[in-house]
Design an enzyme around this catalytic site. Structure first.
Site: not given
Ligand code: OAD
Ligand code: ZN
Length: 237
Positions: A112, A206
């Protein structure tokens, strides 16, 4: 338990959850708003066309936060895993914060993009943020003087290095997902594709969500707590 040895071809996909313990907010855990704009409306080519100064304010701020953050035990565990597996290890990240590289990972695919660069709309050149004059609302390209955009893949744009990622999904033995909600495609489909093509799959997250249904092995909890233990167990096997 999935076993991993030095000959295992392993691919890891990370999301915002892996940087949560470094103090960087995930997308869907924050209230999804920034200066009253839904984040999904800041991260689009249309938003940049409409109000580039607003979009730049958002990314300058995120870049400052990322620079102040430090890699946490989850990043460090993935760096140890790469030290151990060498070229058999590949890391694909949806994160743009640069923390994996700062933790010592070398084979990192930032699908990204990265907060660390501006990208020129005219000449196509990438420039490191710390070489750019960030005072103007729309920073100019050091090469040609045109307006830069953040080097970020926005909604509706094609993620970087997809052909390489395709090949990795086809050839890996184990695919692990860490800290991603699995709602943003194409990344959200990687684990299913890898499984379909024969890889063993595991996830660390998480929240459970739907993930346990898709993977062979699911570990629920914080990446910074679970990953170091998992990685140490694999290395010591
Ligand atoms: P999200 O914010 O959608 O998801 C984060 C995930 O991490 C959730 O499922 C949480 O439960 C989990 N989580 C939070 N804290 C945690 C921890 N300490 N250990 C393990 N897991 C934890 O983020 P992404 O999936 O990365 O795109 O989002 C995907 C994309 O959407 C991003 O790259 C971005 C966004 O819009 C762009 O910028 C193009
Ligand atoms: Zn230029």
């Amino acid at each position: 338990m999935i076993t991993i040895d030095k000959d295992t071809k392993m691919v890891v996909l990370t999301g915002a959850g892996v940087s949560a313990e470094s103090g960087l907010k995930t997308f869907r855990d924050s209230d999804g708003l920034w200066e009253n704009h839904p984040v999904t409306e800041v991260a689009t080519p249309q938003a940049y066309q409409r109000d580039p100064a607003m979009v730049w304010r958002f990314y300058k701020e995120r870049w400052k936060q990322a620079r102040q953050a430090q890699p946490n035990p989850a990043h460090k565990a993935l760096a140890r895993l790469e030290d151990w597996l060498g070229d058999n290890f590949k890391l694909i990240t949806q994160n743009v914060d640069g923390l994996h590289s700062r933790a010592g990972n070398k084979n990192v695919i930032e699908m990204h993009g990265s907060l660390e660069n501006g990208l020129c709309n005219s000449c196509g050149k990438r420039s490191p943020m710390d070489s750019i004059d960030l005072e103007p609302e729309i920073p100019p390209c050091p090469n040609c003087g045109s307006g830069l955009r953040p080097d970020i893949v926005w909604f509706g744009e094609m993620p970087y290095r997809m052909q390489e990622i395709d090949r990795l999904l086809q050839s890996c033995d184990v695919f692990m997902v860490v800290g991603t909600s699995g709602v943003v495609f194409p990344a959200a489909g990687f684990v299913m594709t890898a499984a379909y093509l024969g890889a063993k799959t595991l996830a660390v997250n998480l929240e459970a969500g739907e993930m346990p249904h898709f993977v062979d092995e699911f570990h629920q909890g914080k990446a910074g707590e679970l990953l170091p233990t998992l990685v140490d167990a694999w290395i010591q096997q």
